[in-house]
Scaffold this motif. Structure first.
Motif, PDB file in Angstrom:
ATOM      1  N   ASP A 183       0.918  -1.192   0.201  1.00 44.89           N
ATOM      2  CA  ASP A 183      -0.064   0.044  -0.016  1.00 44.89           C
ATOM      3  C   ASP A 183       0.944   1.355   0.319  1.00 44.89           C
ATOM      4  O   ASP A 183       0.674   2.101  -0.881  1.00 44.89           O
ATOM      5  CB  ASP A 183      -0.871   0.044   1.136  1.00 44.89           C
ATOM      6  CG  ASP A 183      -2.123  -1.034   1.211  1.00 44.89           C
ATOM      7  OD1 ASP A 183      -2.245  -1.617   0.041  1.00 44.89           O
ATOM      8  OD2 ASP A 183      -2.867  -1.427   2.013  1.00 44.89           O
ATOM      9  N   ASN A 184       1.942   1.068   0.927  1.00 43.98           N
ATOM     10  CA  ASN A 184       2.812   2.410   0.913  1.00 43.98           C
ATOM     11  C   ASN A 184       3.451   2.669  -0.296  1.00 43.98           C
ATOM     12  O   ASN A 184       3.406   3.813  -0.985  1.00 43.98           O
ATOM     13  CB  ASN A 184       3.913   2.095   1.776  1.00 43.98           C
ATOM     14  CG  ASN A 184       3.318   2.260   3.394  1.00 43.98           C
ATOM     15  OD1 ASN A 184       2.394   2.575   3.283  1.00 43.98           O
ATOM     16  ND2 ASN A 184       4.134   1.990   4.395  1.00 43.98           N
ATOM     17  N   LEU A 185       3.979   1.724  -1.175  1.00 39.78           N
ATOM     18  CA  LEU A 185       4.815   1.713  -2.221  1.00 39.78           C
ATOM     19  C   LEU A 185       3.649   2.253  -3.389  1.00 39.78           C
ATOM     20  O   LEU A 185       4.038   3.147  -4.329  1.00 39.78           O
ATOM     21  CB  LEU A 185       5.546   0.691  -2.840  1.00 39.78           C
ATOM     22  CG  LEU A 185       6.416  -0.072  -1.863  1.00 39.78           C
ATOM     23  CD1 LEU A 185       7.423  -1.126  -2.230  1.00 39.78           C
ATOM     24  CD2 LEU A 185       7.460   1.111  -1.374  1.00 39.78           C
ATOM     25  N   GLN A 186       2.637   1.716  -3.405  1.00 39.10           N
ATOM     26  CA  GLN A 186       1.494   2.223  -4.325  1.00 39.10           C
ATOM     27  C   GLN A 186       1.204   3.626  -4.378  1.00 39.10           C
ATOM     28  O   GLN A 186       1.066   4.324  -5.439  1.00 39.10           O
ATOM     29  CB  GLN A 186       0.344   1.383  -4.170  1.00 39.10           C
ATOM     30  CG  GLN A 186      -0.749   1.456  -5.361  1.00 39.10           C
ATOM     31  CD  GLN A 186      -0.367   0.329  -6.276  1.00 39.10           C
ATOM     32  OE1 GLN A 186      -0.380  -1.087  -6.052  1.00 39.10           O
ATOM     33  NE2 GLN A 186      -0.493   0.738  -7.432  1.00 39.10           N
ATOM     34  N   ASN A 187       1.211   4.232  -3.158  1.00 41.51           N
ATOM     35  CA  ASN A 187       0.868   5.782  -2.605  1.00 41.51           C
ATOM     36  C   ASN A 187       1.986   6.445  -3.184  1.00 41.51           C
ATOM     37  O   ASN A 187       1.976   7.493  -3.574  1.00 41.51           O
ATOM     38  CB  ASN A 187       0.461   6.121  -1.472  1.00 41.51           C
ATOM     39  CG  ASN A 187      -0.789   5.390  -1.257  1.00 41.51           C
ATOM     40  OD1 ASN A 187      -1.903   5.339  -2.130  1.00 41.51           O
ATOM     41  ND2 ASN A 187      -1.189   4.634  -0.113  1.00 41.51           N
ATOM     42  N   ILE A 188       3.407   6.136  -2.952  1.00 39.94           N
ATOM     43  CA  ILE A 188       4.561   6.778  -3.057  1.00 39.94           C
ATOM     44  C   ILE A 188       5.209   6.654  -4.156  1.00 39.94           C
ATOM     45  O   ILE A 188       5.762   7.839  -4.699  1.00 39.94           O
ATOM     46  CB  ILE A 188       5.329   6.248  -1.766  1.00 39.94           C
ATOM     47  CG1 ILE A 188       5.164   6.725  -0.393  1.00 39.94           C
ATOM     48  CG2 ILE A 188       6.980   7.077  -1.839  1.00 39.94           C
ATOM     49  CD1 ILE A 188       5.556   6.092   0.624  1.00 39.94           C
ATOM     50  N   TYR A 189       5.392   5.427  -4.900  1.00 34.62           N
ATOM     51  CA  TYR A 189       6.071   5.500  -5.914  1.00 34.62           C
ATOM     52  C   TYR A 189       5.939   6.175  -7.129  1.00 34.62           C
ATOM     53  O   TYR A 189       6.703   6.336  -8.184  1.00 34.62           O
ATOM     54  CB  TYR A 189       6.279   4.090  -6.384  1.00 34.62           C
ATOM     55  CG  TYR A 189       7.228   3.196  -5.629  1.00 34.62           C
ATOM     56  CD1 TYR A 189       8.219   3.991  -4.539  1.00 34.62           C
ATOM     57  CD2 TYR A 189       7.558   1.830  -5.995  1.00 34.62           C
ATOM     58  CE1 TYR A 189       9.089   3.064  -4.021  1.00 34.62           C
ATOM     59  CE2 TYR A 189       8.628   1.214  -5.310  1.00 34.62           C
ATOM     60  CZ  TYR A 189       9.298   1.981  -4.235  1.00 34.62           C
ATOM     61  OH  TYR A 189      10.370   1.081  -3.525  1.00 34.62           O
ATOM     62  N   ILE A 198      14.009   5.639  -1.249  1.00 36.64           N
ATOM     63  CA  ILE A 198      13.701   4.500  -0.583  1.00 36.64           C
ATOM     64  C   ILE A 198      14.702   3.422  -0.708  1.00 36.64           C
ATOM     65  O   ILE A 198      15.312   2.938   0.522  1.00 36.64           O
ATOM     66  CB  ILE A 198      12.213   4.119  -0.928  1.00 36.64           C
ATOM     67  CG1 ILE A 198      11.281   5.015   0.044  1.00 36.64           C
ATOM     68  CG2 ILE A 198      12.299   2.654  -0.140  1.00 36.64           C
ATOM     69  CD1 ILE A 198       9.854   4.574  -0.292  1.00 36.64           C
ATOM     70  N   HIS A 199      15.178   3.287  -2.081  1.00 30.28           N
ATOM     71  CA  HIS A 199      16.348   2.292  -2.047  1.00 30.28           C
ATOM     72  C   HIS A 199      17.578   2.841  -1.507  1.00 30.28           C
ATOM     73  O   HIS A 199      18.364   1.874  -1.300  1.00 30.28           O
ATOM     74  CB  HIS A 199      16.057   1.935  -3.541  1.00 30.28           C
ATOM     75  CG  HIS A 199      15.034   0.922  -3.877  1.00 30.28           C
ATOM     76  ND1 HIS A 199      15.148  -0.408  -3.762  1.00 30.28           N
ATOM     77  CD2 HIS A 199      13.815   1.156  -4.490  1.00 30.28           C
ATOM     78  CE1 HIS A 199      14.053  -0.960  -3.971  1.00 30.28           C
ATOM     79  NE2 HIS A 199      13.005  -0.068  -4.568  1.00 30.28           N
ATOM     80  N   ALA A 226      10.742   6.894   9.040  1.00 28.84           N
ATOM     81  CA  ALA A 226      10.246   8.411   9.070  1.00 28.84           C
ATOM     82  C   ALA A 226      10.058   9.075   7.685  1.00 28.84           C
ATOM     83  O   ALA A 226       9.137   9.837   7.577  1.00 28.84           O
ATOM     84  CB  ALA A 226      11.229   9.172   9.715  1.00 28.84           C
ATOM     85  N   TYR A 227      10.944   8.729   6.775  1.00 29.73           N
ATOM     86  CA  TYR A 227      10.614   9.084   5.500  1.00 29.73           C
ATOM     87  C   TYR A 227       9.473   8.495   4.833  1.00 29.73           C
ATOM     88  O   TYR A 227       8.606   9.405   4.173  1.00 29.73           O
ATOM     89  CB  TYR A 227      11.947   8.895   4.651  1.00 29.73           C
ATOM     90  CG  TYR A 227      11.838   9.285   3.149  1.00 29.73           C
ATOM     91  CD1 TYR A 227      12.142  10.713   2.810  1.00 29.73           C
ATOM     92  CD2 TYR A 227      11.419   8.394   2.094  1.00 29.73           C
ATOM     93  CE1 TYR A 227      12.181  11.350   1.512  1.00 29.73           C
ATOM     94  CE2 TYR A 227      11.318   8.872   0.656  1.00 29.73           C
ATOM     95  CZ  TYR A 227      11.848  10.212   0.536  1.00 29.73           C
ATOM     96  OH  TYR A 227      11.715  10.590  -0.705  1.00 29.73           O
ATOM     97  N   VAL A 228       9.084   7.321   4.944  1.00 35.65           N
ATOM     98  CA  VAL A 228       7.942   6.618   4.471  1.00 35.65           C
ATOM     99  C   VAL A 228       6.829   7.295   5.008  1.00 35.65           C
ATOM    100  O   VAL A 228       5.808   7.893   4.486  1.00 35.65           O
ATOM    101  CB  VAL A 228       7.755   5.202   4.719  1.00 35.65           C
ATOM    102  CG1 VAL A 228       6.489   4.573   4.504  1.00 35.65           C
ATOM    103  CG2 VAL A 228       9.093   4.531   3.747  1.00 35.65           C
ATOM    104  N   GLU A 229       6.695   7.715   6.524  1.00 31.54           N
ATOM    105  CA  GLU A 229       5.711   8.208   7.045  1.00 31.54           C
ATOM    106  C   GLU A 229       5.281   9.589   6.525  1.00 31.54           C
ATOM    107  O   GLU A 229       4.232  10.001   6.179  1.00 31.54           O
ATOM    108  CB  GLU A 229       5.809   8.308   8.414  1.00 31.54           C
ATOM    109  CG  GLU A 229       4.769   8.746   9.255  1.00 31.54           C
ATOM    110  CD  GLU A 229       4.811   8.644  10.895  1.00 31.54           C
ATOM    111  OE1 GLU A 229       3.911   8.869  11.455  1.00 31.54           O
ATOM    112  OE2 GLU A 229       5.772   8.133  11.163  1.00 31.54           O
ATOM    113  N   GLU A 230       6.535  10.442   6.466  1.00 33.24           N
ATOM    114  CA  GLU A 230       6.377  11.934   5.668  1.00 33.24           C
ATOM    115  C   GLU A 230       5.778  11.961   4.422  1.00 33.24           C
ATOM    116  O   GLU A 230       4.957  12.541   3.850  1.00 33.24           O
ATOM    117  CB  GLU A 230       7.691  12.700   6.139  1.00 33.24           C
ATOM    118  CG  GLU A 230       7.516  13.941   5.436  1.00 33.24           C
ATOM    119  CD  GLU A 230       6.624  14.826   6.131  1.00 33.24           C
ATOM    120  OE1 GLU A 230       5.905  15.571   5.294  1.00 33.24           O
ATOM    121  OE2 GLU A 230       6.276  14.566   7.211  1.00 33.24           O
TER     122      GLU A 230
END
Length: 254
Positions: A183-189, A198-199, A226-230
C-alpha cells in the motif's frame, strides 16, 4: 544410598528437540518442504523409523503438516497472529497505517541494532543477496515482486539478530507487512524521486549493519520509516487538495 537410574532420551525425542530448535532459529521456515525421509534420516544420522516417529510428534504439535501429493512441510500457520479479519480492519481504517509505522519504528530499530551487533559473515551474505534481488526488481519495475523482496530484505535482517523472538515477531507480521508495504509503495512510487530515495535508504541500512555500528543501523531504520511516514502524509495532503479543487470546480459549474 540408592541412586536413580539416568534415563536415556529416545532418539525420536532428540530429533524433535533439534527440529524445534531449527524452526525457532529460522533454519526451517513456515511453508518450507522437508527433504525426503531417506535424506533427512541420513542428515540426522538416525534410522528412518525414529525419524518417522519424530515427524509424527511434530505434526501432533501442529509444527509440521503433510500435504496431498506428498511431502511434509513446516506449518504455514506458525506465528499467524494477524489473520484476515484483522487485516481487513487495518485496510478499512487508514489511521492504522500510522500506528503500524510507529510499531515498525520500535521493532525494526531494535532489529537493525542487534543485526549490526551479531550478524555473521553468512548473515551478511544473505542480507546482500536479498538486497540485490530487491534492487533487480526495482530496476525492472516489477512491482509485485519488489514488494515481496522488500519484506524479505527486512526479514533477512531480523534473522541475522539471532534473537528468536524478534525473528518470529517479524514473521508473524509478514502478511500484514506485505500488505502495508504494498500500500505504501503504491501511494509513494508514482511521485518522482521517492522510489530511488527509499532504495538508497535500504542501502544505508545494510551498510550500517555491515560496518557493525548498532546505533547507526538503528538510526538508518528510523530514518527510513520516518521518510515513508512523511511521504504518506504528504500524499494524503495532496489528495485532500485535489479533492477540494474538484469540489470547487463542481460548484462553479453548477
Amino acid at each position: 544410598m540408592a541412586y536413580q537410574r539416568v534415563k536415556q532420551p529416545k532418539i525420536s525425542d532428540v530429533i524433535v528437540e533439534r527440529m524445534e530448535e531449527m524452526i525457532l532459529e529460522g533454519t526451517l521456515k513456515p511453508g518450507q518442504k522437508l527433504p525426503p525421509e531417506r535424506e533427512l534420516a541420513k542428515q540426522f544420522e538416525v534410522s528412518r523409523p525414529s525419524l518417522r516417529e519424530a515427524v509424527q510428534k511434530l505434526a501432533a504439535k501442529g509444527l509440521l503438516v503433510s500435504r496431498q501429493g506428498g511431502g511434509t512441510y513446516v506449518s504455514d500457520d506458525l506465528g499467524g497472529s494477524f489473520m484476515d479479519p484483522l487485516l481487513e480492519l487495518f485496510k478499512t481504517h487508514p489511521e492504522a497505517q500510522y500506528d503500524l509505522l510507529e510499531f515498525r519504528h520500535a521493532l525494526e530499530g531494535v532489529t537493525a541494532y542487534y543485526a549490526a551487533l551479531r550478524s555473521t559473515p553468512a548473515d551478511k551474505e544473505a542480507i546482500k543477496a536479498s538486497y540485490e534481488l530487491l534492487q533487480s526488481f526495482h530496476e525492472n519495475k516489477e512491482f509485485e515482486k519488489e514488494v515481496a523482496a522488500d519484506v524479505d530484505f527486512h526479514l533477512t535482517i531480523a534473522a541475522s539478530t539471532h534473537n528468536m523472538v524478534l525473528l518470529h515477531m517479524m514473521r508473524a507480521l509478514f502478511s500484514l507487512l506485505r500488505q502495508h508495504i504494498g500500500d505504501n509503495l503504491q501511494n509513494i512510487y508514482p511521485k518522482p524521486g521517492y522510489r530511488q530515495k527509499i532504495h538508497d535508504q535500504h542501502y544505508k541500512l545494510m551498510e550500517a549493519i555491515f560496518s557493525g555500528e548498532p546505533d547507526r543501523a538503528q538510526k538508518a531504520a528510523h530514518d527510513h520509516l520516518a521518510y515513508v511516514e512523511e511521504a504518506l502524509l504528504e500524499q494524503g495532503r495532496e489528495n485532500t487538495r485535489i479533492e477540494r479543487a474538484l469540489r470547487r470546480s463542481g460548484n462553479s459549474l453548477a
